[in-house]
Design an enzyme around this catalytic site. Structure first.
Site, PDB file in Angstrom:
ATOM      1  N   GLU A 165       0.829  -1.288   0.211  1.00 42.04           N
ATOM      2  CA  GLU A 165      -0.025   0.003   0.021  1.00 42.04           C
ATOM      3  C   GLU A 165       0.824   1.416  -0.115  1.00 42.04           C
ATOM      4  O   GLU A 165       0.736   1.927   0.903  1.00 42.04           O
ATOM      5  CB  GLU A 165      -1.005  -0.071   1.248  1.00 42.04           C
ATOM      6  CG  GLU A 165      -2.042  -1.070   1.043  1.00 42.04           C
ATOM      7  CD  GLU A 165      -3.026  -1.159   2.358  1.00 42.04           C
ATOM      8  OE1 GLU A 165      -2.890  -0.324   3.252  1.00 42.04           O
ATOM      9  OE2 GLU A 165      -3.739  -2.040   2.477  1.00 42.04           O
ATOM     10  N   GLU A 343      -5.182  -8.780   0.580  1.00 42.78           N
ATOM     11  CA  GLU A 343      -6.205  -8.473   1.885  1.00 42.78           C
ATOM     12  C   GLU A 343      -7.364  -8.313   1.436  1.00 42.78           C
ATOM     13  O   GLU A 343      -7.976  -7.531   0.410  1.00 42.78           O
ATOM     14  CB  GLU A 343      -5.506  -7.143   2.418  1.00 42.78           C
ATOM     15  CG  GLU A 343      -4.003  -7.173   3.001  1.00 42.78           C
ATOM     16  CD  GLU A 343      -3.577  -6.073   3.663  1.00 42.78           C
ATOM     17  OE1 GLU A 343      -4.616  -5.197   4.265  1.00 42.78           O
ATOM     18  OE2 GLU A 343      -2.319  -5.894   3.771  1.00 42.78           O
TER      19      GLU A 343
HETATM   20  O1  IFM Z   1      -3.788  -3.358   9.235  1.00 39.99           O
HETATM   21  C1  IFM Z   1      -3.771  -2.979   7.892  1.00 39.99           C
HETATM   22  C2  IFM Z   1      -2.748  -3.486   7.186  1.00 39.99           C
HETATM   23  O2  IFM Z   1      -1.616  -3.277   7.522  1.00 39.99           O
HETATM   24  C3  IFM Z   1      -2.811  -2.761   5.670  1.00 39.99           C
HETATM   25  N1  IFM Z   1      -3.905  -3.127   4.956  1.00 39.99           N
HETATM   26  C4  IFM Z   1      -5.121  -2.505   5.649  1.00 39.99           C
HETATM   27  C5  IFM Z   1      -4.995  -3.227   7.151  1.00 39.99           C
HETATM   28  C6  IFM Z   1      -6.579  -2.798   7.934  1.00 39.99           C
HETATM   29  O3  IFM Z   1      -6.441  -1.347   8.133  1.00 39.99           O
END
Ligand code: IFM
Length: 435
Positions: A165, A343
């Site tokens: 990210e 994710e």
């Molecule tokens: O916890 C975070 C992760 O580190 C990166 N993506 C989003 C998740 C939830 O906010």
């Protein structure tokens, strides 16, 4: 539920990151998050990641949990300051490498494929002191770090995620000041920071390729800005695509085409764009929510969700169709060879009942609806190759501390006891039904 069928190679797993679960800070160098968390007011509950889930000491138990859940993949990150406690030095810590060696071996012994993230926001503080991501040289240091890790693990690790990210690093860390390192910079600086992160991604991709050869699968994990048409009218659909391009081209054009859109140009040196557009084996999509868009006289406008719309405890709206639109738009515009959902997941208010169980029907409903939309896109031709749920266990949620529970496994922090939630069993059964 409609029957979903995927082949044996489809990745079913969970994701975590080092800072959020490992603890054992005394065994590594200081990171920007250690420094940031010390400033009063930066972390909602005033907590620290000093112990977190104590995963550094309990990793064997955590790998056993993954195996019990019947998963075949696990995404974790390598802590840069654990490998290079002083990020400015060229040396590395054998003790740090040793930890990840053991973790990888434990996963493989249970038949779980390791996916390694190289940058999940843990910049060594010593590099921040030299300018952090505002300093182009940080990308070169990251290239060196990536080579060290790939040299140590690539005999057993074949899936690599360079940067997690990068947009969040820029937007929350350098624009809004709510993530480490906590700046509020002007747009020109933000563009430069973004460029250095993209450069770091490309340099790391090349470093990993060089260390591990052609068989390595290399990608990044990006939280693409997802837009959902408010209606299926041609006008709303076209307006949504315009909004999508406006937000995503500054990140995805450099990666997939080796160019920046005209109005978002940072200072670039010869060769940078070639490095940034190093071909990827997969694009990792981190997907949680999206916004709705409709046509308007100003081309497009956002349509807010009503206050009554279901939300997670993060305040994020529950929008299953964001998965479908996120995947379709990416596939349509950039045609990545493969897309991995690196994710997806949700934080809810989980509690342990009088029988010691944690029931989380909201999370089950969330995951079922999000996965259904993912498989809908797959059916329509998107090369979706895996789903990794955020997260294996409750953990340190950055500026929100321990106030958010994203895990499929509950963590009782005072005792460090792990309790698989009902969603963990649900996920195992869901996977079984697809085989
Ligand atoms: O916890 C975070 C992760 O580190 C990166 N993506 C989003 C998740 C939830 O906010």
């Amino acid at each position: 539920m409609e029957k979903v069928e995927v082949n044996k190679k489809f990745l079913w797993g969970m994701a975590t990151s080092a800072y959020q679960i490992e603890g054992a800070v005394e065994g590594r160098g200081e990171s920007i998050w250690d420094r940031f968390a010390q400033r009063p007011g930066n972390i909602l509950d005033g907590s620290r990641a000093t112990i977190a889930c104590d995963h550094f000491r309990r990793f064997q138990e955590d790998v056993a949990l993954l195996a019990d859940l019947g998963l075949n993949a696990y995404r974790f990150s390598v802590s840069w300051p654990r490998i290079q406690p002083d990020g400015t030095a060229r040396s590395h810590s054998e003790r740090g490498i040793d930890f990840y060696n053991k973790l990888v071996d434990a996963l493989l012994s249970k038949g779980i494929i390791p996916l390694v993230t190289l940058y999940h926001w843990e910049l060594p503080q010593s590099l921040e002191d030299l300018g952090g991501w505002k300093n182009r040289d940080t990308a070169r240091r990251f290239e060196e770090f990536s080579s060290v890790v790939a040299r140590a693990l690539s005999d057993r690790v074949h899936h690599w995620i360079t940067v997690n990210e990068p947009r969040v690093v820029v937007e929350l860390g350098y624009r809004d000041g709510i993530h480490a390192p906590g700046y509020r910079e002007k747009p020109a600086t933000l563009r430069q920071v973004a460029h250095h992160l993209l450069l770091a991604h490309g340099l790391a991709a090349r470093a990993v390729r060089q260390e591990s050869g052609q068989s390595a699968q290399i990608g990044l994990a990006d939280n693409c800005a997802i837009k959902i048409p408010f209606s299926s009218s041609l006008e709303d659909v076209a307006a949504t695509r315009s909004a999508w391009r406006q937000d995503n081209e500054p990140w995805l054009d450099p990666i997939f085409k080796g160019v920046y859109p005209q109005d978002s140009h940072p200072a670039v040196m010869a060769g940078d764009m070639n490095v940034i557009s190093t071909p990827l084996d997969f694009y990792g999509l981190n997907v949680y929510h999206g916004v709705r868009v409709r046509a308007s006289p100003a081309k497009w406008e956002l349509v807010n969700f009503p206050t009554s719309h279901p939300r997670t405890t993060m305040g994020w709206p529950v929008v299953p169709e964001c998965v479908y639109h996120g995947l379709m738009d990416l596939h349509d515009v950039y045609h990545p060879r493969s897309i991995l959902m690196t994710e997806t997941g949700a934080a809810f208010r989980d509690t342990v009942d009088s029988r010691g169980k944690v029931h989380d029907p909201d999370r089950i409903a969330f995951l079922e609806s999000y996965l259904t939309q993912g498989f809908r896109a797959k059916k329509e031709g998107v090369p979706l190759t895996g789903v990794l749920v955020w997260s294996l266990m409750d953990n340190f949620e950055w500026e929100r501390g321990y106030t958010q529970r994203f895990g499929l496994v509950y963590v009782d922090y005072p005792t460090q006891r792990r309790i698989p939630k009902s969603s963990a069993r649900w996920f195992r059964d869901y996977r079984r039904k697809t085989q």
